[in-house]
Write a protein that holds these residues in place. Structure first.
Motif, PDB file in Angstrom:
ATOM      1  N   GLU A 180       0.840  -1.205   0.000  1.00  0.00           N
ATOM      2  CA  GLU A 180       0.000   0.000   0.000  1.00  0.00           C
ATOM      3  C   GLU A 180       0.868   1.245   0.000  1.00  0.00           C
ATOM      4  OE1 GLU A 180      -3.531   2.357   0.244  1.00  0.00           O
ATOM      5  OE2 GLU A 180      -3.131   0.301  -0.375  1.00  0.00           O
TER       6      GLU A 180
ATOM      7  N   ALA B 139      -9.684  -5.748  -0.736  1.00  0.00           N
ATOM      8  CA  ALA B 139      -9.925  -4.296  -0.674  1.00  0.00           C
ATOM      9  C   ALA B 139      -8.653  -3.535  -1.015  1.00  0.00           C
ATOM     10  CB  ALA B 139     -10.422  -3.910   0.718  1.00  0.00           C
ATOM     11  N   ASP B 140      -7.513  -4.031  -0.532  1.00  0.00           N
ATOM     12  CA  ASP B 140      -6.227  -3.388  -0.826  1.00  0.00           C
ATOM     13  C   ASP B 140      -5.909  -3.486  -2.314  1.00  0.00           C
ATOM     14  OD1 ASP B 140      -3.577  -2.272  -0.194  1.00  0.00           O
ATOM     15  OD2 ASP B 140      -2.849  -4.275  -0.711  1.00  0.00           O
TER      16      ASP B 140
ATOM     17  N   VAL C 220      -3.915 -11.582   8.219  1.00  0.00           N
ATOM     18  CA  VAL C 220      -4.680 -10.673   7.382  1.00  0.00           C
ATOM     19  C   VAL C 220      -5.795 -11.481   6.727  1.00  0.00           C
ATOM     20  CG1 VAL C 220      -3.142 -11.055   5.415  1.00  0.00           C
ATOM     21  CG2 VAL C 220      -4.539  -8.975   5.495  1.00  0.00           C
ATOM     22  N   THR C 221      -6.960 -10.883   6.564  1.00  0.00           N
ATOM     23  CA  THR C 221      -8.083 -11.603   5.974  1.00  0.00           C
ATOM     24  C   THR C 221      -8.090 -11.438   4.457  1.00  0.00           C
ATOM     25  OG1 THR C 221      -9.651  -9.753   6.063  1.00  0.00           O
ATOM     26  CG2 THR C 221      -9.442 -11.136   8.049  1.00  0.00           C
TER      27      THR C 221
ATOM     28  N   HIS D 235      -3.155 -13.269  -0.559  1.00  0.00           N
ATOM     29  CA  HIS D 235      -3.566 -13.722   0.774  1.00  0.00           C
ATOM     30  C   HIS D 235      -2.788 -14.983   1.153  1.00  0.00           C
ATOM     31  CE1 HIS D 235      -6.597 -15.649   3.625  1.00  0.00           C
ATOM     32  NE2 HIS D 235      -6.198 -14.554   4.245  1.00  0.00           N
TER      33      HIS D 235
ATOM     34  N   GLU E 126     -10.640 -10.647   2.711  1.00  0.00           N
ATOM     35  CA  GLU E 126     -11.410  -9.436   2.404  1.00  0.00           C
ATOM     36  C   GLU E 126     -10.525  -8.187   2.473  1.00  0.00           C
ATOM     37  OE1 GLU E 126     -13.987 -12.673   3.134  1.00  0.00           O
ATOM     38  OE2 GLU E 126     -12.414 -11.848   4.432  1.00  0.00           O
ATOM     39  N   GLU E 127      -9.617  -8.151   3.444  1.00  0.00           N
ATOM     40  CA  GLU E 127      -8.707  -7.014   3.567  1.00  0.00           C
ATOM     41  C   GLU E 127      -7.763  -6.950   2.372  1.00  0.00           C
ATOM     42  OE1 GLU E 127      -8.233  -6.585   8.425  1.00  0.00           O
ATOM     43  OE2 GLU E 127      -7.047  -8.099   7.340  1.00  0.00           O
ATOM     44  N   VAL E 128      -7.278  -8.095   1.964  1.00  0.00           N
ATOM     45  CA  VAL E 128      -6.361  -8.136   0.828  1.00  0.00           C
ATOM     46  C   VAL E 128      -7.078  -7.712  -0.454  1.00  0.00           C
ATOM     47  CG1 VAL E 128      -4.864  -9.599  -0.588  1.00  0.00           C
ATOM     48  CG2 VAL E 128      -4.961  -9.935   1.895  1.00  0.00           C
TER      49      VAL E 128
END
Length: 213
Positions: A79, A158-159, A151-152, A141, A154-156
């Motif tokens: 990021e 979104a990133d 880390v989930t 992921h 979903e987080e990955v």
């Protein structure tokens, strides 16, 4: 021979770059590490990623030989690199560094987001590697979990989507295929199949070059 490989995050371009470089016996540069390294330096010094002057100075002082890939591959660094890469002064500071690497005797393989469009517009081979956002998130992921990072998916995802939006919309050197790039969608391909497809593109280009004398 200069081989330019571009594409979004987790498309497989880095792995393909390494494999192709080893096969062709050429030097390889993951240019994304340069932007990760700048982000890492700013954050380690307690700075912010939007300080363009400080970031550009850090970019000018980078030494490719000292980069530690493993230390620069954490979730936050990806990021951070995307934010840093949107700064025109940073990109300008890194252009010659990348071009010098590409123009070494024998050539090189470079992967990134603007190799075929900005850094090496006259590269002998240009490949734009892509895959669906969902598949790229699944791959990334898995990499994080393999390193024991929490880390989930979903987080990955979104990133990945945020980085895609930032990389394609930035004013300087946006992520896009060069007009003469060969597109390689790896969504349904494992690494071996993707490598064979990429190698076929490179070999075809080599044959065209040889036929021209």
């Amino acid at each position: 021979m200069i081989v330019a490989i571009d594409g979004p995050a987790a498309s497989g371009k880095g792995t393909l770059g390494k494999r192709l470089a080893a096969h062709l016996r050429l030097a390889h540069l993951d240019t994304g590490l340069l932007y990760r390294a700048v982000a890492h330096r700013l954050l380690a010094a307690g700075g912010t990623l939007d300080d363009e002057a400080v970031a550009a100075e850090a970019a000018r002082n980078l030494d490719i030989r000292t980069l530690d890939p493993e230390a620069l591959r954490g979730p936050g660094m990806g990021e951070g690199a995307s934010v840093i890469a949107a700064l025109p002064a940073v990109r300008a500071a890194l252009v010659e560094l990348q071009r010098d690497f590409a123009n070494q005797p024998g050539g090189a393989v470079l992967d990134g987001r603007d190799i075929g469009t900005v850094i090496c517009p006259d590269a002998h081979v240009k490949v734009f590697v892509t895959a669906s956002a969902e598949e790229r998130a699944r791959r990334r992921h898995g990499e994080f979990l393999g390193r024991g990072e929490s880390v989930t998916y979903e987080e990955v995802l979104a990133d990945i989507r945020a980085r895609d939006a930032r990389d394609t919309a930035r004013a300087t050197a946006p992520l896009r295929p060069a007009e003469d790039a060969c597109l390689l969608d790896t969504t349904e391909l494992d690494i071996e199949a993707a490598f064979r497809a990429a190698l076929a593109i490179v070999e075809a280009a080599g044959q065209r070059l040889a036929s021209r004398g």
